[in-house]
Design a protein around this motif. Structure first.
Motif, PDB file in Angstrom:
ATOM      1  N   ILE A   3      29.892   4.915 -35.805  1.00  0.00           N
ATOM      2  CA  ILE A   3      29.995   5.971 -36.964  1.00  0.00           C
ATOM      3  C   ILE A   3      29.949   5.558 -38.323  1.00  0.00           C
ATOM      4  O   ILE A   3      28.990   5.430 -39.019  1.00  0.00           O
ATOM      5  N   LYS A  43      38.585   7.788 -26.973  1.00  0.00           N
ATOM      6  CA  LYS A  43      38.199   6.685 -26.242  1.00  0.00           C
ATOM      7  C   LYS A  43      39.027   5.565 -26.213  1.00  0.00           C
ATOM      8  O   LYS A  43      39.690   5.073 -27.389  1.00  0.00           O
ATOM      9  N   ASN A  62      39.297   3.517 -29.423  1.00  0.00           N
ATOM     10  CA  ASN A  62      39.857   3.948 -30.582  1.00  0.00           C
ATOM     11  C   ASN A  62      41.531   3.697 -30.250  1.00  0.00           C
ATOM     12  O   ASN A  62      42.303   4.343 -30.929  1.00  0.00           O
ATOM     13  N   PHE A  89      23.861   7.872 -33.541  1.00  0.00           N
ATOM     14  CA  PHE A  89      24.955   6.733 -33.051  1.00  0.00           C
ATOM     15  C   PHE A  89      24.309   5.645 -33.473  1.00  0.00           C
ATOM     16  O   PHE A  89      22.863   5.275 -33.332  1.00  0.00           O
TER      17      PHE A  89
HETATM   18  C1  GN1 Z   1      31.514   7.902 -31.470  1.00  0.00           C
HETATM   19  O1  GN1 Z   1      33.106   6.678 -33.937  1.00  0.00           O
HETATM   20  P1  GN1 Z   1      33.322   6.208 -32.393  1.00  0.00           P
HETATM   21  O2  GN1 Z   1      32.474   5.139 -32.328  1.00  0.00           O
HETATM   22  O3  GN1 Z   1      34.782   5.773 -32.189  1.00  0.00           O
HETATM   23  C2  GN1 Z   1      31.696   9.355 -31.438  1.00  0.00           C
HETATM   24  C3  GN1 Z   1      32.264   9.975 -30.392  1.00  0.00           C
HETATM   25  C4  GN1 Z   1      31.832   9.324 -29.027  1.00  0.00           C
HETATM   26  C5  GN1 Z   1      31.856   8.099 -29.007  1.00  0.00           C
HETATM   27  C6  GN1 Z   1      31.128   7.431 -27.827  1.00  0.00           C
HETATM   28  C7  GN1 Z   1      32.381  11.270 -34.664  1.00  0.00           C
HETATM   29  O4  GN1 Z   1      32.974   7.508 -31.541  1.00  0.00           O
HETATM   30  O5  GN1 Z   1      32.192  11.480 -30.242  1.00  0.00           O
HETATM   31  O6  GN1 Z   1      32.525   9.961 -27.847  1.00  0.00           O
HETATM   32  O7  GN1 Z   1      31.031   7.493 -30.197  1.00  0.00           O
HETATM   33  N1  GN1 Z   1      31.997   9.907 -32.689  1.00  0.00           N
HETATM   34  C8  GN1 Z   1      31.495  10.688 -33.515  1.00  0.00           C
HETATM   35  O8  GN1 Z   1      31.609   6.026 -27.981  1.00  0.00           O
HETATM   36  O9  GN1 Z   1      30.676  11.450 -33.162  1.00  0.00           O
END
Ligand code: GN1
Ligand code: ADP
Ligand code: MG
Length: 352
Positions: free
Chosen positions: A43, A216, A219, A324
């Motif tokens: 993101i 996840k 994170n 994404f």
């Molecule tokens: C995104 O930002 P990030 O990569 O930690 C997403 C999550 C999803 C994830 C899947 C704000 O997370 O909802 O589960 O990708 N974040 C947002 O890997 O949409």
């Protein structure tokens, strides 16, 4: 120009192209020795910066995803008071962010000796994940969930996500819908049963708490040297929710033997030993939490969140990859198929 084309350009060309040194000067850093891009998140745009005073994380927040980043930063500032190790570096004007015509930026301390993983490597690590999530939930359990701002409304609302999906299919803006008939069928067949937790939460049958909403594996920071859990990061989606959104994300990313974007579906297997260890870790610290109803839905949360990610990845693929970050044209489709396979694996092992 279509909306999705604009966003594609944002991801492709512009996403990581900000002048980190110049932006960092607004946080008082003048002597930057090195700047390194970190591209594992889907993101935001993230850099580590080496300064005379140590390393920091400089991020440009994706403001097409987070519409009111100022309020989001208020949430984060509140939550950080309860979370060890991680803190924000204020900008020169004292605010926890810097904003100009080029974007919205913030700086965190860099957690030294840390590493993130795309998949779990041992049952011990799965146990640590579970324990860490319960510690996070417990640390925030005294806060009133509804006091926080909802940074992305309807984020885990399955009916809303299913509507977005059906709209994407009927608009078919990227001309891809006809090529994913089997995957569309999977979503339509399983949507109802995967919606149960979301419907119960919306109906007030599950406690509204402060939850991470993006819990996840990637994170979570672990120590490179000891393997111990250090901290959660990526607090942008910390807002009201049910803890089941987080346990589900933990299962989705911590019980699969493959990464989220593994293309070879033979490798996407659900590890029962990792699952047992994770569950033991989560319930090793009970602290009056969770309530019986929440505990009884632990396994089902894996279905809910793995399904919502299959749904969101497929929707984004059909829309032409507007949301994404993707590295290749079929990236979102690969992710969606991977998540669908993981659900089949959960069924095979009678977890759900
Ligand atoms: C995104 O930002 P990030 O990569 O930690 C997403 C999550 C999803 C994830 C899947 C704000 O997370 O909802 O589960 O990708 N974040 C947002 O890997 O949409
Ligand atoms: P996104 O919202 O795009 O997922 P994240 O906040 O998760 O962005 O950060 C992306 C990556 O940057 C993380 O997966 C992690 O590798 C690294 N990272 C983020 N914050 C820190 C930090 N404070 N210390 C060390 N690494 C970090
Ligand atoms: Mg992240």
């Amino acid at each position: 120009m279509l909306d999705y084309e604009v966003k594609w350009r944002y991801h492709r060309d512009d996403m990581n192209a900000f002048d980190a040194r110049k932006i960092a000067s607004n946080f008082g850093f003048e002597d930057i020795k090195g700047v390194h891009e970190i591209s594992s998140g889907h993101i935001n745009a993230t850099y580590s910066i080496d300064t005379g005073n140590g390393r920091f994380i400089l991020q440009r927040v994706n403001t097409s995803v987070f519409n009111d980043p100022g309020r989001m930063m208020e949430n984060i500032s509140i939550v950080l008071r309860k979370i060890p190790r991680l803190f924000l570096v204020p900008a020169l004007d004292g605010r926890p962010y810097y904003e100009d015509g080029s974007g919205f930026y913030r700086v965190y301390n860099f957690i030294e000796d840390s590493i993130t993983y795309g998949k779990v490597e041992s049952a011990d690590m799965a146990w640590k994940m579970g324990r860490a999530l319960m510690e996070f939930h417990s640390a925030l359990s005294s806060m009133d969930g509804s006091a926080l701002y909802e940074t992305i409304p309807h984020f885990h609302d399955m009916s809303f996500r299913l509507e977005q999906f059906e709209r994407a299919v009927s608009e078919d803006r990227a001309g891809r819908a006809a090529t994913v008939g089997r995957e569309i069928g999977f979503i339509r067949e399983n949507g109802k049963r995967a919606s149960r937790i979301s419907s119960m939460y919306n109906g007030g049958l599950l406690p509204c708490r402060v939850t991470h909403n993006d819990a996840k594996l990637q994170n979570m920071l672990f120590s490179r040297t000891t393997g111990d859990f250090l901290t959660f990061i990526d607090l942008d989606t910390v807002m009201p929710g049910t803890i089941l959104f987080d346990t589900g994300d933990m299962m989705r990313t911590g019980c699969s033997l493959a990464e989220e974007d593994e293309e070879n579906l033979e490798k996407v297997r659900f590890s029962v030993p990792f699952f047992q260890a994770m569950k033991d870790g989560y319930f090793s610290l009970s602290d009056g939490m969770p309530a019986d109803m929440e505990a009884s839905l632990f396994n089902e949360s894996g279905l809910a969140i793995t399904f919502i990610m299959a749904l969101r990845f497929l929707t984004d693929y059909i829309n032409g990859d507007t949301y994404f970050r993707v590295d290749r044209p079929d990236h979102n489709l690969v992710r969606a198929r991977n998540q669908m396979r993981l659900i089949e694996e959960m069924e095979k092992h009678q977890i759900i």
